[in-house]
Design a protein around this motif. Structure first.
Motif, PDB file in Angstrom:
ATOM      1  N   ALA A  10       0.824  -1.217   0.000  1.00 54.60           N
ATOM      2  CA  ALA A  10       0.000   0.000   0.000  1.00 54.60           C
ATOM      3  C   ALA A  10       0.858   1.267   0.000  1.00 54.60           C
ATOM      4  N   GLU A  11       1.872   1.336   0.854  1.00 53.41           N
ATOM      5  CA  GLU A  11       2.708   2.534   0.918  1.00 53.41           C
ATOM      6  C   GLU A  11       3.509   2.706  -0.368  1.00 53.41           C
ATOM      7  N   ALA A  12       4.039   1.601  -0.903  1.00 56.07           N
ATOM      8  CA  ALA A  12       4.812   1.681  -2.144  1.00 56.07           C
ATOM      9  C   ALA A  12       3.932   2.161  -3.294  1.00 56.07           C
ATOM     10  N   MET A  13       2.662   1.753  -3.305  1.00 55.50           N
ATOM     11  CA  MET A  13       1.755   2.197  -4.365  1.00 55.50           C
ATOM     12  C   MET A  13       1.430   3.676  -4.211  1.00 55.50           C
ATOM     13  N   ARG A  14       1.221   4.124  -2.974  1.00 51.60           N
ATOM     14  CA  ARG A  14       0.940   5.548  -2.757  1.00 51.60           C
ATOM     15  C   ARG A  14       2.129   6.409  -3.176  1.00 51.60           C
ATOM     16  N   ALA A  15       3.336   5.842  -3.030  1.00 51.71           N
ATOM     17  CA  ALA A  15       4.547   6.573  -3.411  1.00 51.71           C
ATOM     18  C   ALA A  15       4.853   6.461  -4.899  1.00 51.71           C
ATOM     19  N   GLY A  16       4.054   5.712  -5.640  1.00 52.43           N
ATOM     20  CA  GLY A  16       4.276   5.565  -7.070  1.00 52.43           C
ATOM     21  C   GLY A  16       5.363   4.574  -7.436  1.00 52.43           C
ATOM     22  N   LEU A  17       5.797   3.766  -6.478  1.00 56.24           N
ATOM     23  CA  LEU A  17       6.866   2.803  -6.751  1.00 56.24           C
ATOM     24  C   LEU A  17       6.352   1.566  -7.463  1.00 56.24           C
ATOM     25  N   VAL A  18       5.068   1.248  -7.297  1.00 56.82           N
ATOM     26  CA  VAL A  18       4.460   0.112  -7.989  1.00 56.82           C
ATOM     27  C   VAL A  18       3.077   0.526  -8.495  1.00 56.82           C
ATOM     28  N   GLU A  19       2.593  -0.226  -9.474  1.00 54.74           N
ATOM     29  CA  GLU A  19       1.263  -0.010 -10.020  1.00 54.74           C
ATOM     30  C   GLU A  19       0.528  -1.344 -10.039  1.00 54.74           C
ATOM     31  N   GLU A  20      -0.791  -1.272 -10.029  1.00 52.15           N
ATOM     32  CA  GLU A  20      -1.567  -2.511 -10.095  1.00 52.15           C
ATOM     33  C   GLU A  20      -1.560  -3.057 -11.514  1.00 52.15           C
ATOM     34  N   ALA A  66      -7.519 -10.651  26.215  1.00 48.69           N
ATOM     35  CA  ALA A  66      -7.030  -9.267  26.238  1.00 48.69           C
ATOM     36  C   ALA A  66      -6.311  -8.926  24.938  1.00 48.69           C
ATOM     37  N   PHE A  67      -5.493  -9.854  24.436  1.00 47.72           N
ATOM     38  CA  PHE A  67      -4.732  -9.579  23.213  1.00 47.72           C
ATOM     39  C   PHE A  67      -5.649  -9.494  21.999  1.00 47.72           C
ATOM     40  N   ILE A  68      -6.615 -10.413  21.905  1.00 44.71           N
ATOM     41  CA  ILE A  68      -7.545 -10.384  20.770  1.00 44.71           C
ATOM     42  C   ILE A  68      -8.386  -9.110  20.800  1.00 44.71           C
ATOM     43  N   ASP A  69      -8.890  -8.745  21.982  1.00 41.03           N
ATOM     44  CA  ASP A  69      -9.685  -7.517  22.093  1.00 41.03           C
ATOM     45  C   ASP A  69      -8.862  -6.292  21.703  1.00 41.03           C
ATOM     46  N   PHE A  70      -7.597  -6.292  22.083  1.00 38.66           N
ATOM     47  CA  PHE A  70      -6.691  -5.199  21.715  1.00 38.66           C
ATOM     48  C   PHE A  70      -6.558  -5.097  20.198  1.00 38.66           C
ATOM     49  N   LEU A  71      -6.345  -6.239  19.533  1.00 34.17           N
ATOM     50  CA  LEU A  71      -6.192  -6.228  18.078  1.00 34.17           C
ATOM     51  C   LEU A  71      -7.479  -5.798  17.383  1.00 34.17           C
ATOM     52  N   VAL A  72      -8.614  -6.292  17.874  1.00 35.06           N
ATOM     53  CA  VAL A  72      -9.893  -5.909  17.270  1.00 35.06           C
ATOM     54  C   VAL A  72     -10.078  -4.391  17.346  1.00 35.06           C
ATOM     55  N   ARG A  73      -9.779  -3.807  18.505  1.00 36.50           N
ATOM     56  CA  ARG A  73      -9.917  -2.348  18.653  1.00 36.50           C
ATOM     57  C   ARG A  73      -9.000  -1.605  17.694  1.00 36.50           C
ATOM     58  N   ARG A  74      -7.745  -2.036  17.605  1.00 35.03           N
ATOM     59  CA  ARG A  74      -6.777  -1.342  16.759  1.00 35.03           C
ATOM     60  C   ARG A  74      -7.157  -1.410  15.289  1.00 35.03           C
ATOM     61  N   PHE A  75      -7.574  -2.582  14.836  1.00 36.56           N
ATOM     62  CA  PHE A  75      -7.877  -2.718  13.415  1.00 36.56           C
ATOM     63  C   PHE A  75      -9.249  -2.160  13.070  1.00 36.56           C
ATOM     64  N   LEU A  76     -10.138  -2.071  14.059  1.00 37.08           N
ATOM     65  CA  LEU A  76     -11.423  -1.415  13.828  1.00 37.08           C
ATOM     66  C   LEU A  76     -11.202   0.070  13.562  1.00 37.08           C
ATOM     67  N   GLU A  77     -10.234   0.637  14.260  1.00 36.84           N
ATOM     68  CA  GLU A  77      -9.898   2.049  14.047  1.00 36.84           C
ATOM     69  C   GLU A  77      -9.320   2.276  12.655  1.00 36.84           C
ATOM     70  N   LYS A  78      -8.530   1.320  12.178  1.00 33.42           N
ATOM     71  CA  LYS A  78      -7.864   1.468  10.892  1.00 33.42           C
ATOM     72  C   LYS A  78      -8.764   1.153   9.708  1.00 33.42           C
ATOM     73  N   GLY A  79      -9.752   0.266   9.924  1.00 33.00           N
ATOM     74  CA  GLY A  79     -10.579  -0.197   8.811  1.00 33.00           C
ATOM     75  C   GLY A  79      -9.826  -1.267   8.032  1.00 33.00           C
ATOM     76  N   PRO A  80     -10.377  -1.717   6.881  1.00 30.93           N
ATOM     77  CA  PRO A  80      -9.700  -2.734   6.068  1.00 30.93           C
ATOM     78  C   PRO A  80      -8.272  -2.324   5.763  1.00 30.93           C
ATOM     79  N   ILE A  81      -7.341  -3.223   5.945  1.00 30.71           N
ATOM     80  CA  ILE A  81      -5.921  -2.903   5.814  1.00 30.71           C
ATOM     81  C   ILE A  81      -5.574  -2.588   4.362  1.00 30.71           C
ATOM     82  N   GLY A  82      -4.869  -1.474   4.198  1.00 35.18           N
ATOM     83  CA  GLY A  82      -4.456  -1.058   2.870  1.00 35.18           C
ATOM     84  C   GLY A  82      -5.233   0.148   2.390  1.00 35.18           C
ATOM     85  N   ASN A  83      -6.385   0.412   3.027  1.00 36.50           N
ATOM     86  CA  ASN A  83      -7.196   1.568   2.620  1.00 36.50           C
ATOM     87  C   ASN A  83      -6.581   2.866   3.170  1.00 36.50           C
TER      88      ASN A  83
END
Length: 301
Positions: free
Chosen positions: A246-256, A284-301
């Protein structure tokens, strides 16, 4: 008398083969055990034990009752343990098996935050891409990307990502841009060596038809980050989860490559043993991950 105590006294007599050993195990007097069992038999209106001077054994009715009573006592013990665990601060050693690319790219950067939030937990994170046997190999849980194998394990979805084909602008200028799936056989493909089906890409055609691409691999490696670097360097086309590029694509280093193909969605799950209740450190660890990724949304967006 307490019904559960009567049941426990009876089950302990059967387990220990007599009143004396049952009393010792329960930490009460032999006469108290006898009173509990007698009260149970009187309430049920049935003789549950055969008593002789030498031994005590369950009657046929008693044996049937014992099986059910033991289940009730086990459930009651687990219910008590559940309440205790839910009121206990998570602690102990947490051993994780984590998909390598996910662990390096997304889990390692936030692990410090979890450990600061839960100072009584220590973590060992083992990076690998195989389906480990959690219990026999001593893992508390695992995090896997993609389809889950059928098993008796519990799974909780943390988030999701997509997988796409990418290449550098320089590579596409030198070798041309593939216009359809069949064109990929004329290109330099970069493979992930841990794919269960070997050097094969499974794609969907624009019509939704499953397709397989088999072509000589210009590079095969068991690490997604290395494949991304190879793609950025112009060595070929890679097929990677979006959280890697995702970061490399935003930087123009790769294209789809072949952007008109249907998008492949990959679920990211935490898996753990399917016991009656979840260990506090795992929960506790699973709940932590769920909270963190809920904040981020689908990864890569």
């Amino acid at each position: 008398m307490d019904r559960l105590t009567e049941m426990e006294a009876f089950a302990m007599v059967v387990d220990q083969g007599g009143f004396t050993d049952a009393a010792r195990k329960m930490g009460i007097s032999k006469s108290a055990v006898s009173k509990h069992v007698s009260a149970l038999e009187a309430r049920l209106g049935a003789r549950l034990l055969n008593r002789t001077t030498r031994r005590v054994s369950p009657t046929e009715i008693g044996l049937a009752y014992y099986d059910r009573a033991r289940r009730v006592l086990t459930d009651a013990g687990e219910a008590d343990a559940l309440v205790t665990s839910m009121q206990t601060a998570p602690s102990g050693h947490l051993r994780l098996s984590v998909a390598t690319d996910f662990g390096v790219a997304l889990l390692a950067p936030i692990l410090a935050e979890f450990l600061l939030d839960y100072p009584d937990i220590t973590v060992t994170m083992v990076l690998n891409n195989r389906s480990v046997e959690l219990i026999s190999e001593g893992f508390d849980m695992a995090i896997r990307v993609g389809d889950l194998e059928d098993s008796s394990l519990r799974a909780r979805k943390l988030t999701e990502t997509t997988r796409r084909m990418i290449a550098s602008p320089g590579y596409l200028q030198r070798h041309g841009r593939p216009m359809k799936i069949d064109d990929l056989t004329d290109h330099r493909l970069l493979y992930h060596s841990t794919q269960a089906h070997g050097n094969v890409w499974r794609l969907l055609s624009p019509s939704g038809e499953p397709r397989q691409v088999r072509a000589p691999g210009f590079l095969t490696v068991n690490d997604g980050h290395s494949l991304l670097k190879a793609a950025v360097s112009g060595l070929g086309i890679a097929h990677l989860p979006e959280f890697l590029f995702a970061e490399a694509m935003r930087a123009g280093l790769v294209e789809e490559v072949l952007p008109d193909l249907p998008v492949e969605t990959l679920g990211i799950h935490a898996i753990y043993p399917a016991g009656r209740f979840t260990q506090p450190k795992v929960r506790a660890f699973i709940d932590f991950l769920v909270r963190r990724f809920l904040e981020k949304g689908p990864i890569g967006n």
